[in-house]
Design a protein around this motif. Structure first.
Motif, PDB file in Angstrom:
ATOM      1  N   ALA A 113       2.599  16.162  -5.043  1.00 17.24           N
ATOM      2  CA  ALA A 113       2.271  15.043  -5.927  1.00 17.24           C
ATOM      3  C   ALA A 113       1.560  13.974  -5.105  1.00 17.24           C
ATOM      4  N   TYR A 114       0.639  13.242  -5.739  1.00 18.08           N
ATOM      5  CA  TYR A 114      -0.171  12.276  -4.992  1.00 18.08           C
ATOM      6  C   TYR A 114       0.665  11.092  -4.497  1.00 18.08           C
ATOM      7  N   PRO A 115       0.641  10.833  -3.179  1.00 18.53           N
ATOM      8  CA  PRO A 115       1.411   9.708  -2.643  1.00 18.53           C
ATOM      9  C   PRO A 115       0.566   8.438  -2.555  1.00 18.53           C
ATOM     10  N   GLY A 116       0.125   7.912  -3.687  1.00 18.74           N
ATOM     11  CA  GLY A 116      -0.708   6.706  -3.676  1.00 18.74           C
ATOM     12  C   GLY A 116      -0.015   5.536  -4.351  1.00 18.74           C
TER      13      GLY A 116
ATOM     14  N   PHE B 228       8.926   7.470  -4.844  1.00 21.71           N
ATOM     15  CA  PHE B 228       8.850   8.909  -4.577  1.00 21.71           C
ATOM     16  C   PHE B 228       8.341   9.107  -3.150  1.00 21.71           C
ATOM     17  N   ALA B 229       7.116   8.707  -2.895  1.00 17.33           N
ATOM     18  CA  ALA B 229       6.580   8.795  -1.533  1.00 17.33           C
ATOM     19  C   ALA B 229       7.081   7.590  -0.741  1.00 17.33           C
ATOM     20  N   ILE B 234       2.406   6.582   2.144  1.00 13.52           N
ATOM     21  CA  ILE B 234       1.394   5.942   1.308  1.00 13.52           C
ATOM     22  C   ILE B 234       0.388   5.199   2.176  1.00 13.52           C
ATOM     23  N   THR B 237      -2.004   7.555   3.522  1.00  9.75           N
ATOM     24  CA  THR B 237      -2.919   8.066   2.505  1.00  9.75           C
ATOM     25  C   THR B 237      -4.023   7.072   2.204  1.00  9.75           C
ATOM     26  N   ILE B 238      -3.648   5.797   2.000  1.00  8.88           N
ATOM     27  CA  ILE B 238      -4.645   4.822   1.572  1.00  8.88           C
ATOM     28  C   ILE B 238      -5.255   4.080   2.750  1.00  8.88           C
TER      29      ILE B 238
END
Lengths: 283, 285
Positions: A113-116, B228-229, B234, B237-238
């Motif tokens: 699932a996308y971790p954004g 969740f993450a 995160i 990722t970003i």
């Protein structure tokens, strides 16, 4: 057949960009596919593709994760990492399948699932949890196929099925080997080593009782002869569906729940008998 | 009669443990949020909440139940269920042993029955000190047994989460616990029974993506990290730093995933109120 490969080699094959993607499976197995979009709440997530189709002449709902082939496609599909909107769309289509008494086939190939930030703000955890919750009680047959990577709750959110099948070189795990290595060894570069102990290959998972069947791949992987894989997958799904269609809705849901209920591994410790400690008092 | 000696041994051991853990009451502890020094005794008395800035320290499962239950009393169920080593994961048995010794618990969750403001209920609490409160097959089993116990006895269920998510060392079997606990809650809910999920610092990963997000009512302690993450993933990722309030209890409430943020000192009363108003709706089906 690929009997002698290491887990790490299988991970590489599972991620090969030339490997058949969800569109290939739909084109080969599910004629009359009609795509249905949107979660009816806030958006449309192209990382999940879903719709209605026929399978061996019978109406089915097909839902799966979508990876792109080109950069452009990948940007649109967020490299196959779904957002809450995608999981909610999947749930909407599953409830719709239930309404119309259609079996559900899910095709899973996602690094997770996308971790954004947006995904968190929109409740990624809640969306996945809701799918696990509702899928456990669906009254139509559900068959999940892990075609490439199946990582974490992001894969499981489409994977609470009566039958879980895996392509021979697909992998299914709690996390990517890189993520696993960075958590446990504090070193993502030890992913190969991690893959070796994670028990993520199809034969290992079948031995653990987590999956129900393995679809053989040609030497070198599915991309070397996609037609043979499509044929084998078609037969496997048809065979499973024939069995599942004999069961009534309630019985199916019960059986599916019990299947996951049994997934346990624990022991009972010998308890030290404690002289009337506080927590032993009857409230 | 040999029991006398066993008891004596037990008491001696308990005494030694107390001595080992003894800290002088005037010793200071720094609040990680406002960085002020607080005497340990004052911190304890204030339920492990900073008297200056309201920071909530994570607390263990036993302490949690003592604070919540009537007269601090409860009866533990399935205390003997604990992890095996299903994947034969290198180093896992030793890690478990260490966690067991450090916490005096067999597993990362305590499940019990007891009363809150006179309402009988089943209460579970994860303990963050036991391998980060992670959910492996034994934790999933204990939670499912607790859900089933509540369902059999038609009792409300309360779960305090404090967890980094699924337990890595049990791999895919940990992942399956998400499906197992969620499915059990679906059946529990069908019977018209109440599940209150209380999110405490931190609640992330596979726990957020399963039972913790499935409460009829979801409460959270102030400042608890909920997501969740994890924030580090995160940020990777970003490629930028996250704002301070991101994924905190208040933030999650603003975004519609938490019903109320409740301070530790008010939790017991809040649960009592909720249990009271859930005593059987009168509308006929």
């Amino acid at each position: 057949m690929n009997g002698e490969m290491t887990a790490h080699e299988r991970v590489q094959i599972a991620r090969n960009p030339q490997r058949p993607g969800i569109r290939d499976y739909i084109d080969a197995l599910f004629p009359h596919f009609f795509e249905l979009r949107g979660d009816r709440l806030s958006g449309e997530d192209e990382a999940i593709l879903g719709g209605v189709a026929l399978f061996h002449g019978q109406p089915v709902t097909v839902i799966g994760t979508r990876k792109g082939r080109t950069l452009q496609e990948n940007l649109r599909a967020n490299f196959g990492m779904p957002s809450p909107e995608g999981y909610r769309k999947a749930l909407r289509l599953m409830k719709q399948a239930e309404k119309f008494h259609r079996p559900i086939i899910t095709l899973i190939d996602t690094s997770g699932a996308y971790p954004g930030m947006k995904a968190e703000e929109h409740g990624q955890g809640e969306a996945i949890a809701r799918n696990l919750y509702e899928m456990s009680a669906l009254t139509v047959p559900v068959i999940a196929v892990i075609t490439g990577e199946g990582n974490s709750g992001g894969a499981l959110a489409l994977g609470v099925a009566d039958r879980v099948l895996m392509l021979e070189n697909a992998v299914y795990a709690i996390l990517s080997p890189e993520g696993f290595a960075s958590i446990l060894y504090k070193d993502a570069s030890r992913a190969g080593e991690a893959a070796g102990v994670m028990k993520l290959t199809a034969p290992e998972l079948a031995a653990l009782g987590v999956i129900d069947g393995i679809i053989p791949e040609p030497q070198g992987g599915a991309h070397t002869d996609p037609a043979s894989v499509m044929q084998a997958l078609d037969e496997a799904i048809a065979a499973q569906l024939r069995e599942l269609m004999k069961l009534q809705g309630k019985a199916l849901a019960e059986q599916r729940y019990q299947k996951f209920r049994r997934m346990s591994a624990f022991e009972r410790a010998e308890l030290v008998r404690q002289p009337a400690a506080r927590q032993e008092n009857q409230p | 009669m040999t029991d006398v000696f066993a008891r004596r041994r037990f008491r001696l051991r308990a005494m030694k443990k107390l001595m080992d853990n003894y800290l002088p009451a005037d010793q200071l502890v720094a609040c990680p949020k406002c960085l002020r020094d607080i005497p340990i005794a004052q911190k304890e008395e204030n339920l492990s909440v900073c008297p200056h800035c309201g920071y909530h320290w994570p607390i263990g499962a036993k302490r949690r139940l003592e604070l919540i239950m009537d007269a601090g009393k409860y009866r533990e169920i399935n205390a003997d269920v604990r992890a095996g080593d299903p994947l034969h994961f290198p180093g896992y048995p030793e890690k478990l042993q260490k966690a067991r010794e450090a916490t005096g618990m067999n597993e990362a969750v305590l499940t019990a029955t007891g009363m809150i403001h006179g309402h009988r209920c089943v209460v579970c609490a994860l303990d963050g000190r036991f391998m980060m409160g992670s959910m492996g097959a034994a934790v999933g089993e204990k939670l499912t047994l607790a859900i089933e116990h509540a369902q059999c006895n038609r009792l409300p269920l309360i779960v305090f989460s404090a967890s980094g998510g699924a337990r890595m060392q049990e791999g895919i079997l940990s992942l399956m616990q998400m499906a197992k606990t969620s499915g059990a809650l679906r059946r529990f809910s069908e019977k018209g029974l109440l599940f209150i999920s209380v999110l405490t610092d931190p609640t992330t990963g596979g726990v957020t993506a399963s039972f913790a997000s499935l409460g009829d009512v979801i409460l959270a302690e102030p400042g608890a990290l909920i997501g969740f993450a994890g924030p580090r993933v995160i940020e990777q990722t970003i490629g930028e730093k996250l704002p301070e309030d991101f994924q905190r209890a208040e933030f999650m409430m603003e975004h519609g995933f938490v019903d109320a943020v409740v301070e530790r000192g008010r939790l017991r009363d809040a649960l009592g109120e909720l249990l009271l108003v859930h005593q059987g709706g009168r509308h006929e089906r």
